[in-house]
Scaffold this motif. Structure first.
Motif, short mmCIF file in Angstrom:
data_model
loop_
_atom_site.label_atom_id
_atom_site.label_comp_id
_atom_site.label_asym_id
_atom_site.label_seq_id
_atom_site.Cartn_x
_atom_site.Cartn_y
_atom_site.Cartn_z
N GLY A 168 -0.40 -61.37 36.50
CA GLY A 168 0.66 -60.55 37.07
C GLY A 168 0.27 -59.09 37.16
N LEU A 169 -0.41 -58.65 36.13
CA LEU A 169 -0.76 -57.23 36.02
C LEU A 169 -1.86 -56.83 36.99
CD1 LEU A 169 0.37 -55.10 34.28
CD2 LEU A 169 -1.25 -55.69 32.49
N PHE A 201 -2.63 -57.42 42.31
CA PHE A 201 -2.75 -56.50 43.46
C PHE A 201 -2.67 -57.21 44.79
CE2 PHE A 201 -4.96 -54.21 40.03
CZ PHE A 201 -4.21 -53.05 40.03
N PHE A 211 4.07 -63.48 33.61
CA PHE A 211 3.80 -62.98 34.97
C PHE A 211 4.63 -61.73 35.28
CE2 PHE A 211 4.36 -63.59 39.71
CZ PHE A 211 3.04 -63.30 40.03
N PRO A 243 4.42 -56.07 33.91
CA PRO A 243 4.61 -55.27 35.13
C PRO A 243 6.00 -54.63 35.20
CG PRO A 243 3.52 -57.32 35.68
CD PRO A 243 3.89 -57.41 34.23
N LEU A 275 7.23 -46.04 35.38
CA LEU A 275 6.95 -45.31 36.63
C LEU A 275 8.23 -44.74 37.22
CD1 LEU A 275 4.12 -45.09 37.75
CD2 LEU A 275 4.68 -46.84 39.42
N MET A 293 -6.26 -46.55 44.69
CA MET A 293 -5.43 -47.71 45.05
C MET A 293 -5.83 -48.29 46.40
SD MET A 293 -3.69 -48.20 42.41
CE MET A 293 -2.79 -49.62 43.03
N ALA A 335 3.23 -49.51 44.84
CA ALA A 335 2.10 -48.86 44.18
C ALA A 335 1.95 -49.34 42.74
CB ALA A 335 2.28 -47.34 44.20
N ALA A 336 3.03 -49.81 42.13
CA ALA A 336 2.98 -50.26 40.75
C ALA A 336 2.27 -51.60 40.67
CB ALA A 336 4.39 -50.38 40.19
N PRO A 337 1.53 -51.85 39.57
CA PRO A 337 0.92 -53.17 39.42
C PRO A 337 2.01 -54.23 39.24
CG PRO A 337 0.62 -51.86 37.43
CD PRO A 337 1.28 -50.97 38.44
N GLY A 338 1.68 -55.46 39.62
CA GLY A 338 2.64 -56.54 39.41
C GLY A 338 3.12 -57.15 40.71
N PRO A 339 3.87 -58.26 40.60
CA PRO A 339 4.33 -58.98 41.78
C PRO A 339 5.22 -58.10 42.67
CG PRO A 339 4.83 -60.19 39.75
CD PRO A 339 4.29 -58.88 39.34
#
Lengths: 184, 173
Positions: A21-22, A25, A87, A91, A98, A115, B55-59
């Motif tokens: 999950g992490l 990308f 999963f 995140p 964030l 990115m 932009a954040a990681p994850g699904p």
């Protein structure tokens, strides 16, 4: 085909899907395949492909759905919960962080370049994994054609996914039935 | 407050079952619901939150949680997350059960085998679409091509591939 490893514990499921999950990308299906099939050997190439295929045609993230199915296979409800919370959980925590600092990171052009580079690599990772899976499963020619038609319909014609599945599934299932009969 | 939470839960709960192909399939409908129908956010804020979540990681699906947060704080995040995840989760759980029970049926084997090439084809397509976006710059295209070859031809850990892509981005983009 290499032998499978012993069934994972709930903690192993959680940790494996945390990683997927992490660091997915946009290519979580590729990363999940490497972890589940190559590294941990919890599923065969075909079993993973079938689980992912079901996860793909169902609503929701394909790997999110796969985590539920995989977790359920090994440990029922708690297994499904362990894998899928792996999963999503970390995140989700990062996203919260964030949101708390709202936007101050996204403005840094270096983060932006980094990115973009990752996104480009993830694109290649997804393409490479799809080719690799296709190759390892050694599908009969008619299935290769069906797969490439799905690719063309999604990437060039930009048809909605449910429509593509509805259009191609009858042919694909018919072809699979015919192969079954031929094998007896 | 409770009304908003319930509303978030139901709105995202419906979207959950429409999200075939993942979150990106329902972003337009998400926008319509949140900006036009409920008026919870204006279009610019929606776009900002969407970009942040991307932009954040994850699904990708976590964009729903981020929107919930901005609309109604931590409880809103919880409601939106539960809404977007739970229905699809339940469906996957149910399908997995049916699949296990009927595993020996020839027609089910054919359905499962038949869906595999379609799914792989669709995943290939998603990679190509991502690559098209990356190929706006020549370096992006090069990174994508090298990554594809490495992943296809070697057993290299994918995290190294991603990290190398990030470093190439830092250096050249």
């Amino acid at each position: 085909m290499t032998d499978l490893a012993p069934p994972p514990t709930r903690l192993q499921l959680f940790l494996a899907f945390t990683r997927v999950g992490l660091f997915g990308f946009g290519g979580a299906a590729a990363l999940a395949r490497q972890v589940v099939v190559e590294e941990k050997r919890w599923l065969s190439e075909r079993d993973y492909a079938e689980m992912l295929a079901a996860g793909q045609v169902l609503p929701g993230p394909n790997v999110g759905n796969t985590s539920v199915m995989l977790g359920r296979r090994f440990h029922g409800f708690t297994g499904a919960l362990a894998a899928s919370s792996g999963f999503y959980a970390v995140p989700l925590v990062l996203l919260t962080g964030l949101l708390l600092v709202y936007g101050s990171v996204a403005d840094d052009p270096r983060v932006d370049s980094f990115m973009h580079g990752i996104a480009a690599a993830a694109a290649g990772m997804v393409v490479g994994t799809a080719v690799k899976m296709g190759q390892k499963l050694r599908p009969p020619p008619e299935m290769v054609v069906i797969g490439l038609l799905a690719t063309a319909a999604a990437a060039w014609l930009r048809l909605p996914l449910p429509l593509i599945v509805l259009l191609l599934a009858p042919f694909a299932v018919g072809a699979a039935l015919r192969r079954q009969k031929a094998r007896g | 407050m409770g009304g908003v939470l319930l509303s978030l839960l139901l709105t995202f709960g419906t979207l959950s079952l429409l999200a075939v192909g993942g979150a990106n399939a329902v972003v337009p409908e998400m926008h319509r619901q949140i900006v036009e129908i409920h008026g919870w956010l204006d279009s610019a804020t929606f776009a900002q939150v969407y970009a942040l979540a991307q932009a954040a990681p994850g699904p990708n699906i976590l964009v729903a949680a981020a929107l919930g947060w901005v609309i109604a704080g931590p409880a809103g995040m919880g409601a939106a997350f539960l809404g977007i995840v739970a229905p699809a989760w339940g469906l996957a759980w149910w399908v997995a059960g049916v699949t296990e029970r009927l595993a020996a049926k020839p027609w089910l084997k054919a359905v499962r085998a038949g869906l595999v090439p379609i799914a792989i084809g669709l995943i290939l397509a998603s990679g190509l679409i991502m690559a098209q976006a990356a190929a706006a710059q020549l370096v992006g295209l090069a990174v994508a091509v090298v990554a594809a070859l490495l992943v296809w031809r070697t057993e290299l850990n994918l995290l190294w591939v991603l990290a190398a892509g990030g470093v190439a981005g830092l250096a050249f983009l």
